[in-house]
Design an enzyme around this catalytic site. Structure first.
Site, mmCIF file in Angstrom:
data_model
loop_
_atom_site.group_PDB
_atom_site.id
_atom_site.type_symbol
_atom_site.label_atom_id
_atom_site.label_comp_id
_atom_site.label_asym_id
_atom_site.label_seq_id
_atom_site.Cartn_x
_atom_site.Cartn_y
_atom_site.Cartn_z
ATOM 1 N N LYS A 1 22.096 53.250 25.060
ATOM 2 C CA LYS A 1 21.691 54.624 25.369
ATOM 3 C C LYS A 1 20.211 54.808 25.061
ATOM 4 C CE LYS A 1 23.151 59.391 24.269
ATOM 5 N NZ LYS A 1 24.131 60.182 23.469
ATOM 6 N N SER B 1 26.779 63.356 25.917
ATOM 7 C CA SER B 1 25.463 63.051 26.460
ATOM 8 C C SER B 1 25.251 61.578 26.805
ATOM 9 C CB SER B 1 24.389 63.470 25.451
ATOM 10 O OG SER B 1 24.530 62.721 24.235
ATOM 11 N N SER C 1 29.679 63.351 22.387
ATOM 12 C CA SER C 1 28.837 62.655 23.356
ATOM 13 C C SER C 1 29.220 61.209 23.650
ATOM 14 C CB SER C 1 27.376 62.689 22.892
ATOM 15 O OG SER C 1 26.888 64.008 22.911
#
Length: 517
Positions: A77, A153, A177
């Site tokens: 990420k 997210s 997330s």
């Protein structure tokens, strides 16, 4: 990916046995990204040369020098630092010099275990909000239907695993997330106990709630990645359904009565409980009166700490940030210190009460809920942040680990997800249950097959298209909000003010107390 391996764990075995090479896996992964990433928006940046070099080095290592993730291509990420490029956190306002040329310790642990980093994945800006169509960053698309949201997210991780661009990744979780993209994209994601995985070198959102963790096809994959991230080996190498026998699974059935829990989700959840019962678990009702208190605390703490972390840069470069992020972060500027402190204390007390109830004679070992109350929404039907039942966020202020894993699909094939929650440091229990459940089911092995020629609808623009924000706000409220934001150094537009006003209603009750959702 173009290989016949269903999971990361099976791919690891194939590499060890010499059935396939790391170079072959990386080459195939890069080719798949060339084909699908223009549609899915999985990557912010890719590192093809570095990944191929690492794969060649991995293939040249003798067997005795190979780690548990030897040669496996993974994704990271884009709020984690990597040596190959800056962590943008998908924001035009990112700081290129931050941790420049270094790996975050979590990324370094993956590499030390033998992993090959393919690239950095898309995310919600600074891990909060939705993509802004005004930005040049790739738009994350759900591989089951590219007109739908991936969940956030850790957006690119969910889409990339579900479409086979890679079979494992590391992400972060502050209010769901890791688990929400796993749920909406049909993959498996583990939010570990707070503090279990090192967070240095990861851009913070809410430091008292942020956790890093693995995403993969299966619970066994998450166990493999977690072992590398923590240095604590997960000893089981084969499924063990007997681990569920006698396990007490608590179900807060009252949450299923919420209107936003769809009939598809209810039915899939009941079937998942039946499967756990068949495996030997004891399913018992376990009310969750702490739900509203913990959910509200999560929102208040996240917003206040997000503004604390990012407020200075917001004041300096307000327009450079995406509208969703800057409006949510601005809410943090409206929260008085006493409300933040009250939320922290409320979460501590609620967690203590919950632990007492879980540990008693009528207690439970694991709590089960749906991960999300419905399948992924189309982007054009997305609701205002705070306006949908969040079954993930309440577990962040407790620090408890939580595992999301596929439990079914809607009539149109969209994934639905089961969430299992345990006490702090009960990751092994959760993973054992997940492995047992996935031994008896195959939902986690479904793969999306998106059409690379598909041309999805553009993202709705919050200022042009059907906006979810009511208008106009009462003038007194508008003046109060404008004054508070100006005092915090922010310069919101009228549209920003209307959005912030609408979201104060969703996140905070009129009395100034945390709202349930």
């Amino acid at each position: 990916m173009g290989q016949p391996f269903a999971t990361l764990s099976e791919m690891a075995h194939a590499l060890r046995s010499g059935t396939v090479s790391s170079k072959e896996l990386v080459t195939a992964a890069l080719a798949d990204a060339d084909r699908l990433d223009p549609l899915l928006g999985v990557y912010v940046s890719r590192f093809p040369e570095a990944a191929l070099d690492a794969a060649r080095r991995a293939d040249a290592l003798p067997a005795a020098a190979r780690g548990p993730l030897h040669g496996l291509p993974l994704a990271v990420k884009d709020n984690f630092a990597t040596v190959e490029g800056p962590a943008t956190a998908q924001s035009p306002a990112h700081e290129p010099a931050w941790w420049h040329g270094e790996d975050a310790p979590a990324v370094g642990r993956l590499r030390a275990a033998g992993a090959v980093v393919l690239g950095k994945t898309t995310m919600a800006e600074y891990a909060m909000g939705r993509p802004d169509p005004a930005h040049a960053f790739p738009v994350p698309r759900n591989p089951w239907d590219p007109d739908r949201w991936t969940g956030g997210s850790s957006t690119g991780n969910g889409a990339g695993i579900a479409s086979g661009l890679f079979l494992g990744a590391i992400g972060t979780d502050t209010s769901g997330s890791l688990r929400l993209p796993a749920a909406l994209c049909g993959t498996t994601g583990l939010k570990p106990t707070y503090g279990l995985v090192e967070m240095d070198g990861c851009i913070p959102l809410s430091p008292s709630q942020d956790v890093a963790g693995p995403m993969g096809v299966s619970a066994q994959d998450c166990a493999l990645l977690l072992a590398a991230l923590t240095g604590r080996p997960y000893p089981r190498s084969a499924p063990a359904p007997e681990d569920v026998r006698g396990l007490r699974v608590g179900v807060p059935y009252e949450l299923l009565d919420e209107l936003s829990v769809t009939e598809d989700c209810r039915s899939a959840f009941v079937r998942a409980l039946d499967q756990l019962r068949e495996l030997g678990a004891e399913i018992r009702e376990f009310p969750l009166p702490e739900f509203s208190e913990l959910s509200g605390a999560n929102g208040v703490i996240m917003l206040a700490e997000a503004f604390g972390e990012h407020g200075t840069r917001l004041a300096e470069r307000w327009e450079a940030h995406g509208r969703a992020f800057r409006r949510l972060a601005a809410l943090g500027a409206l929260l008085p210190a006493h409300l933040y402190l009250s939320a922290r204390r409320s979460a501590e007390l609620a967690t203590a009460r919950l632990l007492i109830r879980m540990s008693g004679a009528e207690g439970v070992d694991v709590i089960a809920t749906p991960t999300w109350p419905a399948a992924a929404r189309p982007y054009h039907e997305e609701v205002m942040p705070g306006g949908e039942l969040n079954l993930t966020g309440l577990w962040n202020p407790t620090g408890f680990p939580a595992l999301a894993l596929p439990m079914g699909a809607t009539s149109t094939g969209l994934p639905l997800s089961l969430q299992l929650i345990g006490r702090a440091h009960s990751e092994r229990t959760l993973l054992d249950v997940g492995v047992a459940y996935q031994t008896a089911t195959t939902w986690h092995l479904r793969r999306a097959d998106p059409d690379p020629e598909r041309r999805p609808l553009p993202l709705p623009d919050p200022e042009r298209d059907s906006t979810p924000f009511p208008s106009p706000a009462p003038s007194g409220d508008t003046d109060r909000i404008r004054s508070a934001l100006t005092a915090a150094g922010l310069d919101p537009s009228p549209a920003d003010l209307a959005a912030v006003h609408a979201m104060t209603t969703a996140f905070l009750q009129p009395a100034g107390q945390p709202a349930a959702r």
